[in-house]
Scaffold this motif. Structure first.
Motif, PDB file in Angstrom:
ATOM      1  N   TRP A   1      86.368 -98.883  76.226  1.00 43.60           N
ATOM      2  CA  TRP A   1      85.947 -97.484  76.066  1.00 43.60           C
ATOM      3  C   TRP A   1      86.451 -96.645  77.234  1.00 43.60           C
ATOM      4  CZ3 TRP A   1      84.203 -94.488  72.354  1.00 43.60           C
ATOM      5  CH2 TRP A   1      83.676 -93.255  72.685  1.00 43.60           C
TER       6      TRP A   1
ATOM      7  N   ARG B   1      79.876-107.152  75.764  1.00 40.32           N
ATOM      8  CA  ARG B   1      79.505-105.775  76.114  1.00 40.32           C
ATOM      9  C   ARG B   1      80.375-105.233  77.240  1.00 40.32           C
ATOM     10  NH1 ARG B   1      74.806-102.823  74.168  1.00 40.32           N
ATOM     11  NH2 ARG B   1      75.176-101.751  76.087  1.00 40.32           N
TER      12      ARG B   1
ATOM     13  N   ALA C   1      83.679-104.320  75.879  1.00 42.75           N
ATOM     14  CA  ALA C   1      83.586-103.088  75.081  1.00 42.75           C
ATOM     15  C   ALA C   1      83.604-101.859  75.977  1.00 42.75           C
ATOM     16  CB  ALA C   1      82.324-103.112  74.230  1.00 42.75           C
ATOM     17  N   PHE C   2      82.861-101.898  77.080  1.00 38.84           N
ATOM     18  CA  PHE C   2      82.844-100.748  77.984  1.00 38.84           C
ATOM     19  C   PHE C   2      84.167-100.581  78.711  1.00 38.84           C
ATOM     20  CE2 PHE C   2      78.263-100.928  77.370  1.00 38.84           C
ATOM     21  CZ  PHE C   2      77.984 -99.573  77.239  1.00 38.84           C
TER      22      PHE C   2
ATOM     23  N   HIS D   1      80.998-101.323  67.900  1.00 35.19           N
ATOM     24  CA  HIS D   1      81.760-101.712  69.078  1.00 35.19           C
ATOM     25  C   HIS D   1      80.831-102.030  70.248  1.00 35.19           C
ATOM     26  CE1 HIS D   1      85.243-101.854  71.710  1.00 35.19           C
ATOM     27  NE2 HIS D   1      84.632-101.031  72.542  1.00 35.19           N
ATOM     28  N   PHE D   2      79.790-101.215  70.438  1.00 40.99           N
ATOM     29  CA  PHE D   2      78.896-101.372  71.578  1.00 40.99           C
ATOM     30  C   PHE D   2      77.667-102.229  71.298  1.00 40.99           C
ATOM     31  CE2 PHE D   2      81.187 -97.574  72.914  1.00 40.99           C
ATOM     32  CZ  PHE D   2      81.560 -97.991  74.171  1.00 40.99           C
TER      33      PHE D   2
END
Length: 106
Positions: A96, A89, A92-93, A72-73
């Motif tokens: 998260w 990215r 993704a964050f 994922h990261f």
């Protein structure tokens, strides 16, 4: 049926060879380029990762979750432009933070 079986010096290979191919010559060497030995690399990589775990089950549970999060990261950078990589990215964050309910204070 092969004429020669080439493996590294792991002892269990001899027992398996005697049971499956008793008439085949067995050469033990870590330097000979053997396609069958190269196929063990992923297995040995997993064993090396498991060194600090108490059991194979615990290692498997951790590594299966870790692989999902790692993927994922760490998107496949070589397949993307820099701009697309940064956007991936950042997304993704954001996901998260949303899923873990973390709050950032500025």
């Amino acid at each position: 049926m092969p004429r020669v079986l080439i493996t590294d010096k792991l002892g269990s290979y001899g027992a398996a060879k005697r049971a499956l191919m008793p008439d085949v010559e067995h050469r033990k060497s870590r330097y000979l380029n053997n396609r069958a030995e190269n196929s063990h690399r992923p297995t040995r990589r997993r064993e090396r990762q498991m060194q600090r775990f108490k059991s194979a089950r615990q290692a498997q549970r951790f590594l299966s979750a870790h692989a999902f999060i790692h993927g994922h990261f760490h998107p496949r950078r070589h397949l993307k432009t820099a701009r697309r990589y940064r956007a991936t990215r950042a997304a993704a964050f954001r996901i998260w933070d949303q899923e873990t309910c973390t709050q950032t204070t500025a």
